[in-house]
Motif scaffolding. Sequence first.
Motif, PDB file in Angstrom:
ATOM      1  N   VAL A 160      17.909  13.493  30.438  1.00 58.62           N
ATOM      2  CA  VAL A 160      16.872  12.924  29.571  1.00 58.62           C
ATOM      3  C   VAL A 160      15.506  13.496  29.981  1.00 58.62           C
ATOM      4  O   VAL A 160      14.720  13.921  29.136  1.00 58.62           O
ATOM      5  CB  VAL A 160      16.865  11.382  29.640  1.00 58.62           C
ATOM      6  CG1 VAL A 160      15.623  10.807  28.962  1.00 58.62           C
ATOM      7  CG2 VAL A 160      18.128  10.807  29.005  1.00 58.62           C
ATOM      8  N   SER A 174      24.332   8.514  29.939  1.00 54.16           N
ATOM      9  CA  SER A 174      23.889   7.458  30.851  1.00 54.16           C
ATOM     10  C   SER A 174      24.212   6.074  30.316  1.00 54.16           C
ATOM     11  O   SER A 174      24.524   5.160  31.082  1.00 54.16           O
ATOM     12  CB  SER A 174      22.391   7.593  31.161  1.00 54.16           C
ATOM     13  OG  SER A 174      21.621   7.469  29.993  1.00 54.16           O
ATOM     14  N   LEU A 186      24.248   7.364  35.343  1.00 53.76           N
ATOM     15  CA  LEU A 186      22.790   7.180  35.363  1.00 53.76           C
ATOM     16  C   LEU A 186      22.081   8.368  36.000  1.00 53.76           C
ATOM     17  O   LEU A 186      21.098   8.875  35.446  1.00 53.76           O
ATOM     18  CB  LEU A 186      22.410   5.900  36.109  1.00 53.76           C
ATOM     19  CG  LEU A 186      22.581   4.593  35.370  1.00 53.76           C
ATOM     20  CD1 LEU A 186      22.111   3.435  36.240  1.00 53.76           C
ATOM     21  CD2 LEU A 186      21.849   4.588  34.039  1.00 53.76           C
ATOM     22  N   LEU A 218      21.020  10.600  27.112  1.00 51.68           N
ATOM     23  CA  LEU A 218      20.979   9.185  26.710  1.00 51.68           C
ATOM     24  C   LEU A 218      22.374   8.632  26.471  1.00 51.68           C
ATOM     25  O   LEU A 218      22.711   7.542  26.948  1.00 51.68           O
ATOM     26  CB  LEU A 218      20.124   9.014  25.448  1.00 51.68           C
ATOM     27  CG  LEU A 218      18.615   9.103  25.622  1.00 51.68           C
ATOM     28  CD1 LEU A 218      17.910   9.147  24.259  1.00 51.68           C
ATOM     29  CD2 LEU A 218      18.091   7.938  26.454  1.00 51.68           C
ATOM     30  N   LEU A 226      20.233  10.466  33.140  1.00 55.27           N
ATOM     31  CA  LEU A 226      18.772  10.309  33.095  1.00 55.27           C
ATOM     32  C   LEU A 226      18.043  11.569  33.549  1.00 55.27           C
ATOM     33  O   LEU A 226      16.934  11.851  33.085  1.00 55.27           O
ATOM     34  CB  LEU A 226      18.346   9.089  33.914  1.00 55.27           C
ATOM     35  CG  LEU A 226      18.802   7.746  33.335  1.00 55.27           C
ATOM     36  CD1 LEU A 226      18.367   6.595  34.237  1.00 55.27           C
ATOM     37  CD2 LEU A 226      18.306   7.547  31.905  1.00 55.27           C
ATOM     38  N   THR A 227      18.679  12.349  34.425  1.00 54.18           N
ATOM     39  CA  THR A 227      18.094  13.642  34.783  1.00 54.18           C
ATOM     40  C   THR A 227      18.033  14.550  33.557  1.00 54.18           C
ATOM     41  O   THR A 227      17.027  15.230  33.315  1.00 54.18           O
ATOM     42  CB  THR A 227      18.892  14.308  35.923  1.00 54.18           C
ATOM     43  OG1 THR A 227      18.834  13.459  37.072  1.00 54.18           O
ATOM     44  CG2 THR A 227      18.334  15.677  36.265  1.00 54.18           C
TER      45      THR A 227
END
Length: 132
Positions: free
Chosen positions: A18, A69, A11, A66, A15-16
């Motif tokens: 993303v 994560s 995550l 994406l 997500l970083t």
Amino acid sequence: MADLGLFIIRLAVGLTFVGHGAQKLFGWFGGPGPVKFGQWLESIGIKTGGITWAILAGLFELIGGLLFSAGLLTWLGAILIIIVMIDAIFTVHLKNGFWLTEGGYEYNFILIAVVLGVALIGPGDYVLFYKP
């Protein structure tokens, strides 16, 4: 606990990426968007197709982040992230040496190690879709 640890790593890193992809593709989160990022790429020596490379880098980061994560095709997400990090090392950071404090590739190297390590271990049990 290992599965929870893998989930937290996926995550945080995914997500970083993303967010970085959204900065390049859409100008979100204070990012430059594809035109300004493409112009910057051209200013550092990528003389042809700066906007095209900006969009590709943004897509690799967004899609890679994406997938990574979510734990879905984690290996593919890792490959996309690694490609962008290797590119960043060779186009921007290598000339500055290893250490981040000097603008070097230390951070890119650590990110490559983390996503490669997770890809080799596997995503763990906390994934977006059921893992048989």
